[in-house]
Structure formats: structure tokens, C-alpha cells
Design an enzyme around this catalytic site. Structure first.
Site, PDB file in Angstrom:
ATOM      1  N   LYS A  36       0.836  -1.206   0.000  1.00  0.00           N
ATOM      2  CA  LYS A  36       0.000   0.000   0.000  1.00  0.00           C
ATOM      3  C   LYS A  36       0.872   1.258   0.000  1.00  0.00           C
ATOM      4  CE  LYS A  36      -0.399   0.169   5.051  1.00  0.00           C
ATOM      5  NZ  LYS A  36      -1.309   0.143   6.208  1.00  0.00           N
ATOM      6  N   TYR A 261       6.687  27.219   7.445  1.00  0.00           N
ATOM      7  CA  TYR A 261       5.318  27.726   7.533  1.00  0.00           C
ATOM      8  C   TYR A 261       4.786  27.568   8.958  1.00  0.00           C
ATOM      9  CZ  TYR A 261       4.871  27.985   2.433  1.00  0.00           C
ATOM     10  OH  TYR A 261       5.015  28.303   1.113  1.00  0.00           O
TER      11      TYR A 261
END
Length: 281
Positions: A36, A261
Site C-alpha cells: 500500500k 510555515y
């Protein structure tokens, strides 16, 4: 320059170490190769092909897109979708591609019944039992009703039953043992109500290493193939990937200054920071 380098020989080494761990514990468990998240970020097709070449013939994914990608590439393995599958269009696509679905709720059962009336087909599936993760799966108190529903679905071929540990990497095994006990109770309820539960599996990578007594019929291995371990690396697995990138700038950061940020990081001491230009998809 940006390069992700995967060492195929180290991956094969890890596969053989994992197989040896099963054999050394006198188990005959199958290995379900979990690929996955684009093979945990290292390339789903590349990882899948190497696993299949080394006799891992069941692969598991978490999205329909990944399952279809493997099928369209004609990967010679059974493909198990681990996630929920209650939408008709998605179910139909999986059934048409011979993908093994996970049945984890009565909504899934309702959708399967509707689709059978409209189309008529056989469906390969694994049943998921929720033993405490509280994500997908039938609760233990739902299993008697589930048994009654399943007995009417002769077109549903149950090839396995599984659950998932939420805390297998933690040092305290109390919750792992509780989940395993719940899983066995669930299997007993289904069996007592004439449901063939097929191949049983509950171990992820951490539980596979720590709890050989819980291997059952199959184990789900993903990050261990890549050498990524959340528990002590007792198998001496190798990390198979290296990432190289060119440094675009060096900055000196003073203690107390923030970085990024939202000022997400704050320097606890004077730092020299390298800036890499990397885009993650």
C-alpha cells in the site's frame, strides 16, 4: 539532482530473513505482502514484482486504484483490498478484476445483495473483525447476525478472516493480547454458526516479529521488507532505500528562531540547516 535508489538484493535478503523467521518458529504461515501507499513510497510495481519473483503470491493494498494498477500490469498474485468497499461502482470494478474484497460492515453486505440481484456473480472476500482498533470491521457482538446474513450469500466466497493490531509495537503487550483473544472468540462464534472463516491473519510487521505464537495461517508484512521497524530489529533486516538530493542552500539558524510555515519548528540551539529542493507526490 534527486534520486531514490532501491537495492534489490537487500530487499531479497529481507524477504529470505522473514521467511526464515517463520520457519525457525515452526510455523507454516503464508506471507501477505503489503504494498500500500505506492509500496510505502518506494514504488508499488517495482516492489510487487520482486515479491512475486520471490514466491510472495498474495499482495495487499489499501486503495482500489492500487489494486487495479497491479491487475492491469498482470502481476501474478492474488490481490487483497484491505479497506472498506460499500460503493457499487467500486465493488463492480473489483469483482470484474477478480480482486479479493474486504467485507467489514452490514452496509457492505447490503450493497453486495443489491449488486447480486442486478448482475449475478461470485465474489471473493475476506471478513474483517474489529478487535479494538475501531476503524473497519464487525464488532464481536455483531458476529452472530453476520453469520445469519452470510449463510444466505452462497455467491460470497470467504477466503479469509482478519483483524488489525493497533499497538503491536508498544512494549506493554496487554492490549495486543486482549485483541488476539477477542479475535479468537470472534472466529469461534463464526465457526459455531457454520461459517468457514478461511485463512486467518492478524499480525502486522511488529506483531510478526514479537509474537510468533500469533502468526496463524498468514502474516501481513509491509515495512519489514523495506527494513523499516517500529520494534527492535532482531531479524537484522537491511534498509533498502537511499535518497540523494542536491543541497540548494545552507543557512545558519540562531537559537530561538523559527523555521518554516506557521513557524512550525523552533531552534533549541544554533543550527546549520541544509535546504533540499524536493517535491513529494
Amino acid at each position: 539532482m534527486k534520486v531514490l535508489e532501491i537495492n534489490k538484493e537487500d530487499l531479497i535478503y529481507n524477504i529470505n530473513k522473514i521467511k526464515a523467521h517463520i520457519e525457525n518458529n515452526n510455523n507454516v504461515s503464508k506471507i501477505i505482502g503489503v504494498v500500500k501507499g505506492n509500496g510505502y513510497g518506494l514504488g508499488i510495481m517495482e516492489i510487487a514484482n520482486i515479491l512475486v519473483e520471490n514466491e510472495i503470491n498474495i499482495l495487499a493494498v489499501s486503495s482500489i486504484e492500487e489494486a487495479i494498477e497491479l491487475k492491469e500490469a498482470e502481476i501474478d498474485a492474488d490481490i487483497l483490498l484491505l479497506g472498506a468497499t460499500a460503493e457499487k461502482s467500486e465493488l463492480l470494478k473489483m469483482i470484474e478484476n477478480n480482486i479479493i474484497i474486504t467485507v467489514s460492515s452490514f452496509n457492505d453486505i447490503d450493497t453486495l445483495e443489491e449488486m447480486y440481484e442486478e448482475n449475478g456473480f461470485e465474489i471473493r472476500a475476506h471478513i474483517k473483525i474489529d478487535t479494538g482498533f475501531n476503524r473497519y470491521g464487525f464488532k464481536i457482538e455483531e458476529l452472530k447476525e453476520l453469520s445469519e446474513r452470510l449463510q444466505k450469500l452462497d455467491y460470497l466466497k470467504i477466503e479469509g478472516t482478519f483483524s488489525h493490531f493497533s499497538y503491536a509495537y508498544y512494549k506493554n503487550d496487554k492490549f495486543v493480547n486482549k485483541q488476539f483473544k477477542t479475535f479468537k472468540e470472534g472466529i469461534n462464534i463464526l465457526n459455531e454458526n457454520n461459517i468457514d472463516t478461511g485463512m486467518l491473519h492478524i499480525c502486522n510487521t511488529s506483531a510478526f516479529v514479537k509474537h510468533p505464537e500469533m502468526h496463524l495461517d498468514a502474516v501481513r508484512i509491509g515495512s519489514a521488507f523495506l527494513g523499516r521497524m517500529q520494534v527492535k530489529n532482531e531479524l537484522n533486516l537491511k534498509k533498502i532505500g537511499k535518497f540523494y538530493a542536491t543541497i540548494s542552500e545552507i543557512k545558519n539558524i540562531k537559537k530561538g528562531e523559527t523555521i518554516g510555515y506557521s513557524n512550525s519548528e523552533k531552534a533549541k540551539k544554533n543550527l546549520k540547516v541544509a535546504i533540499l529542493q524536493v517535491r513529494i507526490y
